[in-house]
Design a protein around this motif. Structure first.
Motif, mmCIF file in Angstrom:
data_model
loop_
_atom_site.group_PDB
_atom_site.id
_atom_site.type_symbol
_atom_site.label_atom_id
_atom_site.label_comp_id
_atom_site.label_asym_id
_atom_site.label_seq_id
_atom_site.Cartn_x
_atom_site.Cartn_y
_atom_site.Cartn_z
ATOM 1 N N MET A 81 0.830 -1.213 0.000
ATOM 2 C CA MET A 81 0.000 0.000 0.000
ATOM 3 C C MET A 81 0.862 1.260 0.000
ATOM 4 S SD MET A 81 -3.102 -1.028 2.610
ATOM 5 C CE MET A 81 -3.867 0.594 2.475
ATOM 6 N N ASN A 82 1.951 1.194 -0.757
ATOM 7 C CA ASN A 82 2.857 2.335 -0.927
ATOM 8 C C ASN A 82 3.447 2.829 0.388
ATOM 9 O OD1 ASN A 82 2.343 2.314 -3.750
ATOM 10 N ND2 ASN A 82 0.456 3.478 -3.409
ATOM 11 N N ALA A 83 3.652 1.890 1.322
ATOM 12 C CA ALA A 83 4.337 2.229 2.572
ATOM 13 C C ALA A 83 5.769 2.645 2.272
ATOM 14 C CB ALA A 83 4.318 1.036 3.520
ATOM 15 N N PHE A 84 6.289 3.558 3.077
ATOM 16 C CA PHE A 84 7.647 4.057 2.909
ATOM 17 C C PHE A 84 8.652 3.061 3.471
ATOM 18 C CE2 PHE A 84 5.704 8.092 2.042
ATOM 19 C CZ PHE A 84 6.650 8.802 1.313
ATOM 20 N N SER A 85 9.472 2.485 2.615
ATOM 21 C CA SER A 85 10.641 1.739 3.080
ATOM 22 C C SER A 85 11.748 2.744 3.406
ATOM 23 C CB SER A 85 11.118 0.775 1.993
ATOM 24 O OG SER A 85 11.595 1.503 0.869
ATOM 25 N N GLY A 86 12.827 2.253 4.006
ATOM 26 C CA GLY A 86 13.955 3.140 4.276
ATOM 27 C C GLY A 86 14.526 3.733 3.004
ATOM 28 N N VAL A 87 14.638 2.904 1.960
ATOM 29 C CA VAL A 87 15.171 3.384 0.679
ATOM 30 C C VAL A 87 14.253 4.445 0.081
ATOM 31 C CG1 VAL A 87 15.603 2.695 -1.713
ATOM 32 C CG2 VAL A 87 16.528 1.321 0.165
ATOM 33 N N MET A 88 12.944 4.285 0.223
ATOM 34 C CA MET A 88 12.011 5.294 -0.295
ATOM 35 C C MET A 88 12.171 6.629 0.423
ATOM 36 S SD MET A 88 8.584 3.007 -0.934
ATOM 37 C CE MET A 88 7.534 4.396 -1.381
ATOM 38 N N MET A 89 12.455 6.595 1.718
ATOM 39 C CA MET A 89 12.697 7.843 2.443
ATOM 40 C C MET A 89 13.922 8.555 1.883
ATOM 41 S SD MET A 89 11.947 6.728 6.398
ATOM 42 C CE MET A 89 10.404 5.947 6.878
ATOM 43 N N LEU A 90 14.955 7.779 1.587
ATOM 44 C CA LEU A 90 16.161 8.360 0.990
ATOM 45 C C LEU A 90 15.873 8.908 -0.400
ATOM 46 C CD1 LEU A 90 18.766 5.614 2.007
ATOM 47 C CD2 LEU A 90 18.434 7.852 3.076
ATOM 48 N N GLN A 91 15.099 8.172 -1.189
ATOM 49 C CA GLN A 91 14.777 8.618 -2.536
ATOM 50 C C GLN A 91 13.911 9.866 -2.517
ATOM 51 O OE1 GLN A 91 13.096 5.370 -4.776
ATOM 52 N NE2 GLN A 91 15.027 4.254 -4.883
ATOM 53 N N LEU A 92 13.040 9.971 -1.519
ATOM 54 C CA LEU A 92 12.212 11.177 -1.420
ATOM 55 C C LEU A 92 13.087 12.410 -1.264
ATOM 56 C CD1 LEU A 92 9.465 12.570 -1.221
ATOM 57 C CD2 LEU A 92 9.502 12.104 1.251
ATOM 58 N N LEU A 93 14.109 12.318 -0.410
ATOM 59 C CA LEU A 93 15.032 13.443 -0.254
ATOM 60 C C LEU A 93 15.723 13.762 -1.583
ATOM 61 C CD1 LEU A 93 16.573 15.544 1.374
ATOM 62 C CD2 LEU A 93 18.154 13.738 2.099
#
Length: 362
Positions: free
Chosen positions: A130-142
């Motif tokens: 459900m499009n939960a934020f993984s650790g890598v996604m948090m980094l990619q968001l930045l």
């Protein structure tokens, strides 16, 4: 007669302790309030409030001195310069260490598509969770925020989730592994840094809420300038049920959007935010007609176009000016507005508009 007349002794006993402002007997109640507010406003420029111990005259001199010595405060510099964070090592925040920890939790991606019309589409893409934020996604968001900070042709941004769901917040695998208070606070500071930079982007942003926006996903919607919902979508701050509170800046931004009373109802779970309730309390701007993933995105793009008509430099200056008005004290915001005006006054868009207006009047 003033408050301190010939019957002062008896009157003073009846009234009890007086406020310092009452020494100015000739002032009306409204004048005293105005003077007090002026002293607070001026002295905030020195990063503190001054109440009763400074006279209006002294505060006026202090204001003049501040304006002479520094035209930009620390807060203003944060808005002027990209790449500056809320937290640093002085707050116990070590960004590189946090990044190494987050890198251990892969999955999903943050995708960015930039259109020629100046509208970007940021997609939270982890549909199996459900499009939960993984650790890598948090980094990619930045990383995507930094890319958007440097997108000089950009004017607007839509944030959405893949497969007709916005986001369910943090990936529980990462949450379980980062179980200490120190870990929680480190991720909190990382995401507050990222979403504050996101909020300050010189782009007019809108969250397209399809399906569920839960926890951190709900918090992300508050970092956007506007929110749109599809008819069946829902926004829920489920942090209380998880035994915590919002940690990505969601509470602070939610209070600004809907006020403290409504925010308490929403955060406590007493008020469930379906599309109807969210519209009624001002959480969202509009409920779209379609729940279809493609059609609702097209609706959101069409809705956003009304805000971005004009050259990028003007739209971006407008957004920066609004950010300064929201985040800075009055004197600083006015100075920032002046500086931003200098970037567009006499520019191509300004000269073209003046020429057209002249012809129209003829």
């Amino acid at each position: 007669m003033g408050a301190w007349d010939s019957k002062g002794d008896d009157a003073e006993k009846r009234r009890g302790p007086t406020r310092i402002e009452d020494r100015h007997a000739g002032w009306s109640r409204g004048e005293r309030k105005q003077r007090h507010a002026k002293r607070k406003s001026v002295c905030r420029g020195a990063e503190k409030e001054v109440t009763s111990c400074v006279t209006p005259q002294a505060c006026g001199e202090m204001a003049k001195s501040l304006l002479k010595t520094s035209s930009l405060s620390g807060r203003t510099k944060l808005l002027h310069q990209t790449g500056l964070s809320l937290y640093s090592t002085s707050h116990g925040f070590y960004e590189e260490e946090v990044k190494k920890k987050l890198q251990q939790f892969p999955g999903g991606s943050i995708d960015l598509q930039k259109e020629d019309n100046g509208i970007g589409v940021l997609t939270l893409n982890n549909p199996s969770k459900m499009n939960a934020f993984s650790g890598v996604m948090m980094l990619q968001l930045l990383e995507k925020v930094i890319e958007l900070e440097n997108w000089t042709e950009g004017k607007g941004l839509i944030v959405r989730g893949a497969k007709n769901t916005f986001s369910s917040g943090s990936d529980l695998n990462a949450v379980k592994s980062l179980g200490t208070p120190e870990d929680g606070m480190a991720v909190c500071m990382f995401m507050q840094n990222t979403l504050t930079r996101f909020m300050r982007l010189p782009l007019i942003s809108v969250a397209l809420v399809q399906g569920w926006a839960l926890g951190g996903g709900a918090e992300f919607t508050t970092a956007c300038d506007f929110r749109l919902m599809t008819p069946e979508s829902k926004i829920r701050f489920v942090h209380k049920e998880m035994g915590i509170i919002p940690s990505w800046g969601g509470t602070t931004r939610l209070v600004e959007i809907i006020g403290s009373r409504q925010a308490l109802k929403v955060l406590s779970g007493a008020l469930k935010l379906d599309s109807k309730n969210a519209l009624n309390i001002g959480m969202v701007e509009e409920v779209l007609q379609s729940s279809d993933e493609t059609k609702s995105l097209e609706e959101a793009q069409e809705w956003l176009k009304q805000f971005i008509q004009g050259p990028p430099e003007v739209i971006r200056a407008l957004k920066k000016s609004v950010c300064s008005g929201r985040e800075l004290y009055l004197e600083e915001a006015l100075q920032n507005e002046r500086d931003l005006l200098g970037t567009v006054w006499g520019g191509p868009a300004n000269l073209e508009a003046i020429a057209k207006k002249g012809k129209f009047n003829k």
